[in-house]
Enzyme design. Structure first.
Site, PDB file in Angstrom:
ATOM      1  N   ARG A 212     -20.359   3.050  64.895  1.00  0.00           N
ATOM      2  CA  ARG A 212     -20.687   3.514  66.236  1.00  0.00           C
ATOM      3  C   ARG A 212     -21.572   4.490  66.482  1.00  0.00           C
ATOM      4  O   ARG A 212     -22.206   4.746  67.429  1.00  0.00           O
ATOM      5  CB  ARG A 212     -19.145   3.732  66.702  1.00  0.00           C
ATOM      6  CG  ARG A 212     -18.430   2.501  66.873  1.00  0.00           C
ATOM      7  CD  ARG A 212     -17.758   2.383  68.158  1.00  0.00           C
ATOM      8  NE  ARG A 212     -16.732   1.187  67.984  1.00  0.00           N
ATOM      9  CZ  ARG A 212     -16.948  -0.020  68.590  1.00  0.00           C
ATOM     10  NH1 ARG A 212     -18.105  -0.193  69.288  1.00  0.00           N
ATOM     11  NH2 ARG A 212     -16.096  -0.901  68.352  1.00  0.00           N
TER      12      ARG A 212
ATOM     13  N   LYS B   8     -11.346   7.844  63.058  1.00  0.00           N
ATOM     14  CA  LYS B   8     -12.034   6.750  63.027  1.00  0.00           C
ATOM     15  C   LYS B   8     -12.834   6.775  61.772  1.00  0.00           C
ATOM     16  O   LYS B   8     -12.312   7.243  60.675  1.00  0.00           O
ATOM     17  CB  LYS B   8     -12.879   6.528  63.979  1.00  0.00           C
ATOM     18  CG  LYS B   8     -12.342   6.381  65.647  1.00  0.00           C
ATOM     19  CD  LYS B   8     -11.596   5.041  65.574  1.00  0.00           C
ATOM     20  CE  LYS B   8     -10.837   5.060  66.952  1.00  0.00           C
ATOM     21  NZ  LYS B   8     -10.257   3.811  67.057  1.00  0.00           N
TER      22      LYS B   8
ATOM     23  N   ASP C 218     -13.603   3.989  71.659  1.00  0.00           N
ATOM     24  CA  ASP C 218     -14.922   3.165  70.873  1.00  0.00           C
ATOM     25  C   ASP C 218     -16.372   3.639  71.713  1.00  0.00           C
ATOM     26  O   ASP C 218     -17.307   3.363  71.031  1.00  0.00           O
ATOM     27  CB  ASP C 218     -14.485   1.838  70.728  1.00  0.00           C
ATOM     28  CG  ASP C 218     -13.668   1.699  69.588  1.00  0.00           C
ATOM     29  OD1 ASP C 218     -13.347   2.741  68.517  1.00  0.00           O
ATOM     30  OD2 ASP C 218     -13.053   0.664  69.376  1.00  0.00           O
TER      31      ASP C 218
ATOM     32  N   ARG D 204     -15.469  11.288  64.387  1.00  0.00           N
ATOM     33  CA  ARG D 204     -16.695  10.909  65.461  1.00  0.00           C
ATOM     34  C   ARG D 204     -16.760  12.136  66.737  1.00  0.00           C
ATOM     35  O   ARG D 204     -17.831  12.363  67.005  1.00  0.00           O
ATOM     36  CB  ARG D 204     -16.391   9.785  66.568  1.00  0.00           C
ATOM     37  CG  ARG D 204     -16.611   8.441  65.648  1.00  0.00           C
ATOM     38  CD  ARG D 204     -16.306   7.248  66.415  1.00  0.00           C
ATOM     39  NE  ARG D 204     -16.372   6.025  65.519  1.00  0.00           N
ATOM     40  CZ  ARG D 204     -15.828   5.039  65.745  1.00  0.00           C
ATOM     41  NH1 ARG D 204     -14.941   4.755  66.723  1.00  0.00           N
ATOM     42  NH2 ARG D 204     -15.858   3.741  64.660  1.00  0.00           N
TER      43      ARG D 204
END
Length: 136
Positions: free
Chosen positions: A95, A48, A21, A52
């Site tokens: 994120r 995710k 993360d 990412r």
């Protein structure tokens, strides 16, 4: 320990298997604080809210970076010249939206971001906190 010259490390290498993360933030920070950043153990990033790993590559490339993405490793070269008129995508991922804000802080430039509403998933007050900090 890697040598540090003018605040820039020669190389940062890290196994990120247990910390997926925070990889987007590490990637952005590494792009401006190390000549070469190698983040390993990143294949979980692909499953995710977005891919990412690919999103990081696209984001840093749009900033002017040179990024190599392999199955389980991302290698980022130091960004010494930032592109003009930066437009980034959050990929609908909270994120990655926060990583885009970090890009703006790292470059000292305004960055256009397509969607910040995805921040509501993990930090609904982020915009208020950010605006408060900018006015202090």
């Amino acid at each position: 320990m890697d040598s540090v010259r003018n605040g820039i490390r020669e190389k940062v290498e890290m196994d990120c298997s247990d910390i997926p993360d925070i990889v987007p933030y590490m990637a952005v920070t590494g792009a401006f604080r190390a000549k070469k950043t190698i983040l390993k153990g990143i294949k979980r990033l692909r499953i995710k809210e977005s891919d990412r790993a690919e999103a990081i590559k696209q984001m840093l490339t749009k900033l002017g970076g040179n990024v190599t993405l392999e199955e389980d490793t991302i290698t980022i070269e130091y960004i010494d010249k930032v592109a003009d008129d930066i437009v980034l995508t959050s990929s609908g991922d909270h994120r990655m939206a926060m990583a885009a804000v970090l890009c703006a802080a790292a470059t000292g430039r305004e960055i256009e971001l397509d969607n910040i509403d995805c921040l509501d998933k993990s930090f609904p007050e982020f915009r208020k906190v950010l605006l408060k900090e900018m006015t202090v």
